[in-house]
Design an enzyme around this catalytic site. Structure first.
Site, PDB file in Angstrom:
ATOM      1  N   HIS A  12       0.827  -1.225   0.000  1.00  0.00           N
ATOM      2  CA  HIS A  12       0.000   0.000   0.000  1.00  0.00           C
ATOM      3  C   HIS A  12       0.859   1.273   0.000  1.00  0.00           C
ATOM      4  O   HIS A  12       0.426   2.320   0.505  1.00  0.00           O
ATOM      5  CB  HIS A  12      -0.951  -0.015   1.202  1.00  0.00           C
ATOM      6  CG  HIS A  12      -0.270  -0.062   2.546  1.00  0.00           C
ATOM      7  ND1 HIS A  12      -0.743  -0.827   3.590  1.00  0.00           N
ATOM      8  CD2 HIS A  12       0.830   0.546   3.023  1.00  0.00           C
ATOM      9  CE1 HIS A  12       0.037  -0.664   4.649  1.00  0.00           C
ATOM     10  NE2 HIS A  12       1.005   0.186   4.333  1.00  0.00           N
ATOM     11  N   HIS A  59      -1.451   4.813   9.788  1.00  0.00           N
ATOM     12  CA  HIS A  59      -0.106   5.395   9.945  1.00  0.00           C
ATOM     13  C   HIS A  59      -0.175   6.760  10.620  1.00  0.00           C
ATOM     14  O   HIS A  59       0.575   7.666  10.285  1.00  0.00           O
ATOM     15  CB  HIS A  59       0.564   5.542   8.578  1.00  0.00           C
ATOM     16  CG  HIS A  59       0.728   4.266   7.813  1.00  0.00           C
ATOM     17  ND1 HIS A  59      -0.321   3.587   7.260  1.00  0.00           N
ATOM     18  CD2 HIS A  59       1.835   3.537   7.519  1.00  0.00           C
ATOM     19  CE1 HIS A  59       0.128   2.497   6.650  1.00  0.00           C
ATOM     20  NE2 HIS A  59       1.432   2.455   6.790  1.00  0.00           N
ATOM     21  N   HIS A 192      10.337  -4.077   4.201  1.00  0.00           N
ATOM     22  CA  HIS A 192      10.834  -2.698   4.132  1.00  0.00           C
ATOM     23  C   HIS A 192      11.076  -2.153   5.524  1.00  0.00           C
ATOM     24  O   HIS A 192      10.480  -2.602   6.496  1.00  0.00           O
ATOM     25  CB  HIS A 192       9.910  -1.775   3.334  1.00  0.00           C
ATOM     26  CG  HIS A 192       8.522  -1.539   3.878  1.00  0.00           C
ATOM     27  ND1 HIS A 192       7.625  -2.534   4.131  1.00  0.00           N
ATOM     28  CD2 HIS A 192       7.867  -0.388   4.182  1.00  0.00           C
ATOM     29  CE1 HIS A 192       6.472  -2.019   4.546  1.00  0.00           C
ATOM     30  NE2 HIS A 192       6.604  -0.708   4.608  1.00  0.00           N
ATOM     31  N   GLU A 239       3.934  -5.537   8.531  1.00  0.00           N
ATOM     32  CA  GLU A 239       2.584  -5.346   7.977  1.00  0.00           C
ATOM     33  C   GLU A 239       2.023  -6.611   7.331  1.00  0.00           C
ATOM     34  O   GLU A 239       0.816  -6.683   7.068  1.00  0.00           O
ATOM     35  CB  GLU A 239       2.593  -4.219   6.932  1.00  0.00           C
ATOM     36  CG  GLU A 239       2.772  -2.846   7.551  1.00  0.00           C
ATOM     37  CD  GLU A 239       3.031  -1.769   6.496  1.00  0.00           C
ATOM     38  OE1 GLU A 239       2.886  -0.598   6.822  1.00  0.00           O
ATOM     39  OE2 GLU A 239       3.393  -2.114   5.350  1.00  0.00           O
TER      40      GLU A 239
END
Lengths: 279, 130
Positions: A12, A59, A192, A239
């Site tokens: 995303h 976030h 990441h 995630e």
């Protein structure tokens, strides 16, 4: 009775939203990433879901550290996007399905998942970017139920707990008396890391293993700890717990329709997985 | 008679205490950092709103004072130093709203934190594909 047609799991990354907004999907940097998505859209068109249950992580748009729910379920008629502070254009609101939301909340509580219900909930890029990738024209009416996981403040829910949450959502859908087609969307990942001296960490070998195991042996992934995932996939690579929720909701024998993997999009290894539920 | 251990009655302490995270170059944003960084993160969270970003640019000292940043946090903000902001309890998701004010994206802050040029940082990401 409601039916869960399958799941789409996708990265995303905000940069994807910027690329869509600027119409540069065909540029050399972006083409190999966007090339993965037509097949997913084709499958969704054929599967024709009425409702998408979107499992993602906020976030810092809707939730702050003053109150940080581990699992939050939207129960609103509409979900708005808003300015996240760094320039991503906001999208039009998304329709909710409060009846299905409350059914899921009731069912999860009965199954001992003590979730937070939200009648107002801003949805950030982790919700809007996947929907923009999967339903770019928004020409079909689609209702949504956001399910938000805490990935900001540790302790985070364990991968096993997330897998079991998915199983409980799957049972909730199966018990919903309305005629309805639903799809699970799991967003985030793959490897990441944005912060620290280790920023830019990507682990292709681990990601490819995850893309295989999420289909055939999700319990192997569910057995990692959050710290294992931080070490192997980076601080934001955790995630993938959203993918585990999505996978948990499906039948054990769900089949892979399509997958795609591309390094890098921004700082991230981008992954896509389309799974069809057993008939 | 030897007492038997009933697993149900075992103290749970061992199961719930976790040792500090020791992944090099990695900040695990846990309760300790969340407590330490609350004021800083609260300020950064406010930058979701354009009016607050403008107010910060208008009067940086006044804006930081309003949120009660400590000296370490104020200094890290002044220097736009992401590693120092993390040390001071900042969380990267909230910090991104601060660095966004100056047009710094995740690749810029990746380069800054790793001491590389942005080009070198991008090349490192590309190299992860092979």
């Amino acid at each position: 009775m409601a039916r869960l047609v399958g799941a789409v799991c996708t990265s995303h990354i905000p940069a994807i939203g910027h690329a869509i907004a600027r119409g540069i999907e065909h540029e050399a940097y972006w083409q190999p990433f966007f090339a993965g998505y037509p097949r997913a859209r084709e499958w969704l068109t054929a599967a024709a879901p009425d409702v998408a249950i979107v499992v993602y992580n906020d976030h810092g748009l809707n939730f702050f550290l003053d109150k940080m729910p581990t699992f939050a379920v939207g129960a609103a008629r509409e979900y708005r996007n808003a300015d996240e502070g760094w320039g991503l254009p906001t999208t039009a609101p998304y329709s909710g399905d409060p009846d299905l939301s409350w059914h899921i909340i009731e069912s999860l509580m009965a199954q001992e998942f003590d979730v937070t219900s939200c009648q107002e909930m801003l949805v950030d890029h982790a919700f809007t970017v996947p929907l923009a990738l999967l339903w770019p024209s928004r020409s079909q009416p689609l209702r949504t139920v956001p399910v938000c996981l805490n990935t900001i403040q540790h302790p985070l829910p364990s991968p096993m707990r997330c897998y079991k949450l998915g199983q409980a959502i799957g049972r909730a859908i199966a018990a919903y008396p309305q005629e309805l087609r639903t799809v699970m969307i799991g967003t985030g990942g793959l490897s990441h890391q944005l912060d620290g001296q280790r920023a830019g960490f990507i682990n292709k070998e681990f990601d490819l293993m995850c893309l295989e195991k999420i289909v055939s042996d999700p319990l192997a992934l569910a057995q990692y700890t959050i710290r294992d995932l931080v070490r192997l996939a980076g601080t934001q690579g955790v995630e993938i717990i959203s993918w585990l929720v999505a996978r948990g909701s499906l039948d054990d024998h769900a089949v892979k329709v399509h997958s795609h993997y591309h390094i890098p999009v921004s700082n991230t290894a981008a992954g896509l997985m389309v799974l069809e539920n057993a008939a | 008679m030897t007492p038997t251990i009933n697993p149900q009655n075992r103290p749970v302490t061992a199961a719930v205490e976790t040792p500090p995270c020791v992944i090099p170059g990695t900040y695990l944003f846990d309760g300790t950092l969340a407590l330490k960084g609350y004021a800083l993160n609260k300020m950064c969270y406010s930058f979701n709103e354009a009016a607050n970003r403008a107010a910060f640019l208008e009067d940086e000292d006044g804006y930081c004072a309003r949120f009660g940043l400590n000296d370490e946090q104020r200094d890290a903000v002044r220097r736009r130093d992401v590693l120092a902001l993390l040390e001071a309890g900042g969380n990267v998701y909230y910090l991104a709203k601060f660095t966004g004010i100056f047009g710094l994206g995740v690749q810029d802050i990746g380069a800054q934190q790793t001491g590389m040029s942005v080009e070198a940082f991008r090349a490192k990401l590309q190299a992860a594909a092979t």
